[in-house]
Design a protein around this motif. Structure first.
Motif, mmCIF file in Angstrom:
data_model
loop_
_atom_site.group_PDB
_atom_site.id
_atom_site.type_symbol
_atom_site.label_atom_id
_atom_site.label_comp_id
_atom_site.label_asym_id
_atom_site.label_seq_id
_atom_site.Cartn_x
_atom_site.Cartn_y
_atom_site.Cartn_z
ATOM 1 N N PRO A 78 -40.280 -4.559 19.471
ATOM 2 C CA PRO A 78 -40.541 -3.275 18.787
ATOM 3 C C PRO A 78 -39.858 -3.172 17.422
ATOM 4 O O PRO A 78 -40.448 -2.669 16.465
ATOM 5 C CB PRO A 78 -39.984 -2.245 19.774
ATOM 6 C CG PRO A 78 -40.049 -2.918 21.098
ATOM 7 C CD PRO A 78 -39.761 -4.366 20.839
ATOM 8 N N LYS A 79 -38.605 -3.651 17.342
ATOM 9 C CA LYS A 79 -37.872 -3.576 16.077
ATOM 10 C C LYS A 79 -38.544 -4.423 15.005
ATOM 11 O O LYS A 79 -38.685 -3.997 13.846
ATOM 12 C CB LYS A 79 -36.427 -4.035 16.298
ATOM 13 C CG LYS A 79 -35.570 -3.930 15.052
ATOM 14 C CD LYS A 79 -34.132 -4.350 15.354
ATOM 15 C CE LYS A 79 -33.269 -4.252 14.093
ATOM 16 N NZ LYS A 79 -31.856 -4.670 14.376
ATOM 17 N N ARG A 121 -41.692 -5.321 14.940
ATOM 18 C CA ARG A 121 -42.994 -4.750 14.605
ATOM 19 C C ARG A 121 -42.852 -3.592 13.629
ATOM 20 O O ARG A 121 -43.667 -3.434 12.715
ATOM 21 C CB ARG A 121 -43.705 -4.305 15.884
ATOM 22 C CG ARG A 121 -44.080 -5.474 16.786
ATOM 23 C CD ARG A 121 -44.920 -5.058 17.973
ATOM 24 N NE ARG A 121 -45.317 -6.229 18.760
ATOM 25 C CZ ARG A 121 -46.261 -6.223 19.683
ATOM 26 N NH1 ARG A 121 -46.907 -5.100 19.958
ATOM 27 N NH2 ARG A 121 -46.558 -7.321 20.342
ATOM 28 N N LYS A 122 -41.830 -2.789 13.815
ATOM 29 C CA LYS A 122 -41.578 -1.700 12.865
ATOM 30 C C LYS A 122 -41.245 -2.263 11.483
ATOM 31 O O LYS A 122 -41.624 -1.694 10.454
ATOM 32 C CB LYS A 122 -40.439 -0.820 13.373
ATOM 33 C CG LYS A 122 -40.825 0.066 14.545
ATOM 34 C CD LYS A 122 -39.671 0.972 14.964
ATOM 35 C CE LYS A 122 -40.080 1.872 16.127
ATOM 36 N NZ LYS A 122 -38.955 2.759 16.566
ATOM 37 N N GLU A 123 -40.512 -3.378 11.478
ATOM 38 C CA GLU A 123 -40.185 -4.009 10.193
ATOM 39 C C GLU A 123 -41.451 -4.507 9.498
ATOM 40 O O GLU A 123 -41.606 -4.353 8.285
ATOM 41 C CB GLU A 123 -39.215 -5.171 10.404
ATOM 42 C CG GLU A 123 -38.784 -5.818 9.093
ATOM 43 C CD GLU A 123 -37.835 -6.990 9.291
ATOM 44 O OE1 GLU A 123 -37.375 -7.546 8.275
ATOM 45 O OE2 GLU A 123 -37.561 -7.365 10.450
ATOM 46 N N GLU A 148 -44.477 -3.256 9.767
ATOM 47 C CA GLU A 148 -45.192 -2.092 9.253
ATOM 48 C C GLU A 148 -44.523 -1.535 8.002
ATOM 49 O O GLU A 148 -45.194 -1.136 7.043
ATOM 50 C CB GLU A 148 -45.267 -1.019 10.344
ATOM 51 C CG GLU A 148 -46.126 -1.432 11.536
ATOM 52 C CD GLU A 148 -46.112 -0.393 12.645
ATOM 53 O OE1 GLU A 148 -45.351 0.586 12.520
ATOM 54 O OE2 GLU A 148 -46.857 -0.559 13.626
ATOM 55 N N LYS A 149 -43.195 -1.523 7.998
ATOM 56 C CA LYS A 149 -42.463 -1.036 6.824
ATOM 57 C C LYS A 149 -42.730 -1.917 5.605
ATOM 58 O O LYS A 149 -42.991 -1.422 4.500
ATOM 59 C CB LYS A 149 -40.965 -1.000 7.131
ATOM 60 C CG LYS A 149 -40.113 -0.502 5.960
ATOM 61 C CD LYS A 149 -38.634 -0.503 6.339
ATOM 62 C CE LYS A 149 -37.781 -0.044 5.149
ATOM 63 N NZ LYS A 149 -36.329 -0.063 5.489
#
Length: 472
Positions: free
Chosen positions: A379-380, A382-384, A386-387
């Motif tokens: 999850p971490k 994947r958020k990176e 997207e950012k």
């Protein structure tokens, strides 16, 4: 570095066409000024090195599909429109000059009527309309080393047989008619020549660089390409100058140099020069058609075939005459383009560096996602992803797909990697099963459900994006 070398050879291949490979540009732009013309080749070469690096970085930074997208991003609409029109005029003009050079090539070497060489070249150009940009880059890169080998060979023979009467050669060289509209000034001629080459190549340079995700690697490719071009230009001028007595008045003086060495060598080099003429011609017509069909890609081939046929009709004006009056006009247009593009690069260089680091991080994350020895992204991570995608200058919701396709190609080519593109057809644009990226937006740049399916099955087809559970 392998990518950079490929880009460098493509850059050189685009530019060493009829005027360079034949030596006609070198005569009119440099040697008609005698010794000062040799100095002019150094000045022009330095300009090409600087601009090669900056233009390739800009093309990669914007992931350019055609030159107009970059022009619009770096300048005001009126200026962008002028550069677009000037580039289109250049592409078409140089295209039919190249076809004329093809006719002169076979006429000088084999005595064929000029229309024979022009027809053969036109047919080859039409066939090239069925290649994509990556394949076209490969074709151009593969042909370029042949000319480099030939020119270095001519340099060695020339040095061994160096004439003693340099002063008389200088006087003979200055009897050549310089290119029109340059006011008899060697420095202006050198700058005009470099500007001519930049505007000649800018469209395909930006398109080719646009296939490279990393602006740093693209810039390195442009830098190396500029250095190779500068090296070839200086030694080409030296070769023709030292052999001036045997080539004076020839349409293709470099070909005459080899023919004077041995007729068999002349035949081989004639074919090499013909291939280099093809290199430049296909780059010009291909780049123009890509621009004209930007809004309707399905019309690319009809447009490409049409401009090639019109260019064939205009090629009968005559090669040397076309070089003399078409090239200087284009060179002046190129000066304006160079100023705009250099100012834009200076303004954006910090942003280009940031985007380079951003894409390198995306590539590293893609490598983790695709490497069979790694677990899927958490999850971490994947958020990176997207950012980073939302911070990118590229307004393209499919950037993650593009990054993964690039990384997948590298992993597939690595003999030490267990990854195989055969098992992931949806990351292989050349695969018959390729279906493109899943639907996404700037607000939601990644459909992770679809990509979970990809990582497990190699295809998006096991799940409809947004409609099925992850891992189905």
């Amino acid at each position: 570095m392998k990518k950079a070398i490929k880009l460098a050879l493509a850059f050189v291949g685009l530019l060493v066409g009829a005027g360079f490979a034949s030596g006609q540009e070198t005569i009119q732009y440099f040697l008609s000024y005698g010794y000062w013309g040799i100095v002019g080749t150094i000045v022009a070469g330095l300009i090409m090195i600087i601009l090669g690096a900056t233009l390739f970085q800009q093309g990669s930074y914007y992931l350019a599909d055609d030159h107009s997208a970059v022009f619009t991003s770096v300048s005001r609409p009126i200026v962008a429109g002028f550069m677009d029109i000037a580039t289109m005029f250049t592409l078409f003009s140089i295209g039919f000059v190249m076809v004329a050079g093809a006719g002169s090539n076979l006429e000088q070497q084999f005595g064929f009527p000029t229309w024979v060489g022009a027809v053969i070249m036109t047919l080859a150009l039409i066939a090239s309309g069925f290649l994509d940009v990556d394949k076209l880059t490969g074709v151009i890169s593969a042909i370029t080393p042949l000319l480099i080998i030939a020119v270095i060979g001519a340099l060695m023979v020339t040095i061994v047989n160096m004439p003693d009467n340099l002063s008389s050669l200088n006087e003979l060289a200055m009897r050549n008619e310089p290119a029109a509209g340059l006011f008899g000034n060697w420095f202006l001629s050198a700058v005009n020549y470099a500007s001519l080459n930049i505007i000649v190549g800018v469209s395909m340079i930006l398109v080719i660089a646009g296939t490279e995700l990393n602006p740093r690697e693209a810039g390195t490719g442009g830098l190396i390409g500029g250095m190779i071009f500068a090296f070839l230009l200086v030694i080409l001028a030296f070769i023709i100058f030292a052999n001036m007595e045997g080539v004076f008045g020839a349409d293709l003086p470099l070909l005459m140099v080899f023919d004077n060495m041995h007729p068999a060598v002349g035949v081989v080099v004639a074919l090499i020069i013909y291939l280099m003429i093809y290199n430049t011609a296909v780059g010009m017509f291909y780049g123009m058609a890509r621009r004209l069909s930007a809004s309707k890609p399905q019309r690319f081939r009809p447009i490409y075939f049409t401009v090639v046929l019109i260019g064939f009709a205009l090629s009968f004006i005559g090669f040397a005459d076309l070089v003399s009056w078409v090239y200087p006009v284009i060179g002046y247009l190129g000066m304006a383009l160079i100023i705009v593009m250099l100012l834009a690069w200076v303004r954006d260089r910090a942003a280009i560096q940031q985007e380079t680091r951003r894409r390198e991080r995306l590539a590293a994350l893609a490598g983790d996602a695709l490497d069979p020895t790694h677990s899927t992204l958490g999850p971490k991570q994947r958020k990176e992803v997207e950012k980073l995608l939302n911070q990118s200058n590229v307004d393209d919701a499919n950037l993650w797909q593009t990054v993964q396709e690039d990384v997948a190609a590298e992993l597939d080519a690595d003999p030490d990697s267990e990854f195989s593109l055969h098992d992931m057809p949806d990351l292989d644009p050349d695969s018959d099963d390729y279906s493109g990226a899943p639907t996404s937006t700037k607000e939601a740049p990644v459909d992770w459900e679809a990509y979970d399916s990809l990582y497990q099955t190699g295809s998006f087809r096991a799940v409809k994006p947004g409609e099925a559970d992850s891992g189905k």
